[in-house]
Design a protein around this motif. Structure first.
Motif, PDB file in Angstrom:
ATOM      1  N   MET A   1      -7.706   5.241   1.368  1.00  5.00           N
ATOM      2  CA  MET A   1      -6.326   5.480   1.714  1.00  5.00           C
ATOM      3  C   MET A   1      -5.955   4.615   2.896  1.00  5.00           C
ATOM      4  N   THR A   2      -4.716   4.224   2.918  1.00  6.91           N
ATOM      5  CA  THR A   2      -4.262   3.377   4.010  1.00  6.91           C
ATOM      6  C   THR A   2      -3.168   4.084   4.780  1.00  6.91           C
ATOM      7  N   THR A   3      -3.053   3.687   6.028  1.00 13.68           N
ATOM      8  CA  THR A   3      -1.965   4.176   6.873  1.00 13.68           C
ATOM      9  C   THR A   3      -1.393   2.992   7.618  1.00 13.68           C
ATOM     10  N   ALA A   4      -0.148   3.111   8.011  1.00 14.40           N
ATOM     11  CA  ALA A   4       0.469   2.080   8.826  1.00 14.40           C
ATOM     12  C   ALA A   4       0.057   2.341  10.266  1.00 14.40           C
ATOM     13  N   ALA A   5      -0.609   1.390  10.888  1.00 17.59           N
ATOM     14  CA  ALA A   5      -1.123   1.577  12.233  1.00 17.59           C
ATOM     15  C   ALA A   5      -0.018   1.613  13.281  1.00 17.59           C
ATOM     16  N   ALA A   6       1.164   1.138  12.941  1.00 16.81           N
ATOM     17  CA  ALA A   6       2.234   1.032  13.912  1.00 16.81           C
ATOM     18  C   ALA A   6       2.801   2.379  14.338  1.00 16.81           C
ATOM     19  N   SER A   7       2.592   3.410  13.559  1.00 20.61           N
ATOM     20  CA  SER A   7       3.205   4.692  13.868  1.00 20.61           C
ATOM     21  C   SER A   7       2.208   5.825  13.733  1.00 20.61           C
ATOM     22  N   SER A   8       2.225   6.730  14.716  1.00 19.44           N
ATOM     23  CA  SER A   8       1.365   7.896  14.614  1.00 19.44           C
ATOM     24  C   SER A   8       1.909   8.869  13.580  1.00 19.44           C
ATOM     25  N   ARG A   9       3.137   8.643  13.126  1.00 16.52           N
ATOM     26  CA  ARG A   9       3.739   9.496  12.113  1.00 16.52           C
ATOM     27  C   ARG A   9       3.572   8.936  10.708  1.00 16.52           C
ATOM     28  N   ALA A  10       2.828   7.859  10.573  1.00 14.10           N
ATOM     29  CA  ALA A  10       2.596   7.283   9.251  1.00 14.10           C
ATOM     30  C   ALA A  10       1.752   8.244   8.424  1.00 14.10           C
ATOM     31  N   LEU A  11       2.020   8.285   7.150  1.00 13.37           N
ATOM     32  CA  LEU A  11       1.339   9.200   6.236  1.00 13.37           C
ATOM     33  C   LEU A  11       0.365   8.431   5.352  1.00 13.37           C
ATOM     34  N   ALA A  12      -0.783   9.025   5.087  1.00 11.09           N
ATOM     35  CA  ALA A  12      -1.800   8.383   4.250  1.00 11.09           C
ATOM     36  C   ALA A  12      -1.417   8.485   2.781  1.00 11.09           C
ATOM     37  N   HIS A  13      -1.576   7.373   2.088  1.00 10.46           N
ATOM     38  CA  HIS A  13      -1.324   7.301   0.652  1.00 10.46           C
ATOM     39  C   HIS A  13      -2.482   6.558   0.000  1.00 10.46           C
ATOM     40  N   PRO A  14      -2.865   6.941  -1.207  1.00 13.19           N
ATOM     41  CA  PRO A  14      -3.886   6.141  -1.889  1.00 13.19           C
ATOM     42  C   PRO A  14      -3.298   4.798  -2.333  1.00 13.19           C
ATOM     43  N   GLU A  15      -4.103   3.759  -2.273  1.00 13.33           N
ATOM     44  CA  GLU A  15      -3.711   2.482  -2.853  1.00 13.33           C
ATOM     45  C   GLU A  15      -3.653   2.665  -4.367  1.00 13.33           C
ATOM     46  N   ARG A  16      -2.965   1.783  -5.054  1.00 13.26           N
ATOM     47  CA  ARG A  16      -2.832   1.918  -6.511  1.00 13.26           C
ATOM     48  C   ARG A  16      -4.183   2.086  -7.192  1.00 13.26           C
ATOM     49  N   ASP A  17      -5.153   1.261  -6.818  1.00 15.91           N
ATOM     50  CA  ASP A  17      -6.450   1.319  -7.499  1.00 15.91           C
ATOM     51  C   ASP A  17      -7.280   2.542  -7.116  1.00 15.91           C
ATOM     52  N   GLU A  18      -6.816   3.341  -6.161  1.00 17.25           N
ATOM     53  CA  GLU A  18      -7.504   4.569  -5.769  1.00 17.25           C
ATOM     54  C   GLU A  18      -6.941   5.812  -6.479  1.00 17.25           C
ATOM     55  N   ILE A  19      -5.814   5.661  -7.165  1.00 22.18           N
ATOM     56  CA  ILE A  19      -5.177   6.801  -7.832  1.00 22.18           C
ATOM     57  C   ILE A  19      -6.012   7.188  -9.050  1.00 22.18           C
ATOM     58  N   ARG A  20      -6.326   8.482  -9.144  1.00 24.56           N
ATOM     59  CA  ARG A  20      -7.176   8.986 -10.226  1.00 24.56           C
ATOM     60  C   ARG A  20      -6.359   9.868 -11.162  1.00 24.56           C
ATOM     61  N   LEU A  21      -6.623   9.730 -12.444  1.00 27.64           N
ATOM     62  CA  LEU A  21      -5.909  10.482 -13.463  1.00 27.64           C
ATOM     63  C   LEU A  21      -5.995  11.987 -13.221  1.00 27.64           C
ATOM     64  N   GLU A  22      -7.190  12.493 -12.927  1.00 24.38           N
ATOM     65  CA  GLU A  22      -7.324  13.938 -12.754  1.00 24.38           C
ATOM     66  C   GLU A  22      -6.519  14.458 -11.562  1.00 24.38           C
ATOM     67  N   SER A  23      -6.364  13.651 -10.517  1.00 17.75           N
ATOM     68  CA  SER A  23      -5.541  14.055  -9.374  1.00 17.75           C
ATOM     69  C   SER A  23      -4.064  14.093  -9.743  1.00 17.75           C
ATOM     70  N   VAL A  24      -3.641  13.111 -10.506  1.00 18.25           N
ATOM     71  CA  VAL A  24      -2.243  13.069 -10.954  1.00 18.25           C
ATOM     72  C   VAL A  24      -1.953  14.258 -11.863  1.00 18.25           C
ATOM     73  N   LEU A  25      -2.846  14.515 -12.811  1.00 18.30           N
ATOM     74  CA  LEU A  25      -2.641  15.645 -13.719  1.00 18.30           C
ATOM     75  C   LEU A  25      -2.633  16.969 -12.966  1.00 18.30           C
ATOM     76  N   HIS A  26      -3.506  17.110 -11.984  1.00 17.45           N
ATOM     77  CA  HIS A  26      -3.522  18.324 -11.159  1.00 17.45           C
ATOM     78  C   HIS A  26      -2.181  18.480 -10.438  1.00 17.45           C
ATOM     79  N   ALA A  27      -1.689  17.408  -9.859  1.00 22.89           N
ATOM     80  CA  ALA A  27      -0.416  17.470  -9.126  1.00 22.89           C
ATOM     81  C   ALA A  27       0.737  17.845 -10.055  1.00 22.89           C
ATOM     82  N   LEU A  28       0.737  17.307 -11.254  1.00 29.18           N
ATOM     83  CA  LEU A  28       1.834  17.562 -12.196  1.00 29.18           C
ATOM     84  C   LEU A  28       1.711  18.915 -12.895  1.00 29.18           C
TER      85      LEU A  28
END
Length: 122
Positions: A1-28
């Motif tokens: 996961m990456t975060t923008a270092a410029a802000s302490s309020r930046a939120l972590a997001h998975p990079e495209r290649d880190e997104i997993r089908l089972e996580s997406v299905l769980h979320a949906l």
């Protein structure tokens, strides 16, 4: 996961290649999260603030649902001033899982029509 270092309020997001089908299905799979995704999909490429969504749950539960959607890679969130804005990561999801999001959204719409509600039992 990456975060923008410029802000302490930046939120972590998975990079495209880190997104997993089972996580997406769980979320949906959760009706509240699916409701959020449907609303974001209806407002394609428009950032919506968390306060835009009226969910019949507590604020802490709403925060949890948005975190699950963000950490699974379904949405991207960014602070704009004091507002936390959300947008659907359709391009990433379509590239990784072609047709998945459209199929889920279409099935949710059919279910809403069949059950006469938004799938939340109300």
């Amino acid at each position: 996961m990456t975060t923008a270092a410029a802000s302490s309020r930046a939120l972590a997001h998975p990079e495209r290649d880190e997104i997993r089908l089972e996580s997406v299905l769980h979320a949906l799979a959760d009706p509240m999260r699916l409701r959020v995704v449907r609303e974001l999909a209806a407002e394609e490429d428009i950032e919506l603030s968390c306060s835009y969504f009226v969910l019949p749950v507590t604020k802490s539960t709403t925060t949890h649902h948005f975190r699950v959607l963000r950490e699974s890679g379904v949405i991207r969130q960014i602070y704009r001033g004091t507002a936390k804005m959300s947008v659907l990561r359709r391009a990433d999801l379509d590239a990784l899982f072609p047709g998945l999001l459209d199929s889920v959204l279409a099935a949710a719409a059919r279910q809403e029509g069949r059950l006469g509600d938004d799938g939340l039992g109300g």
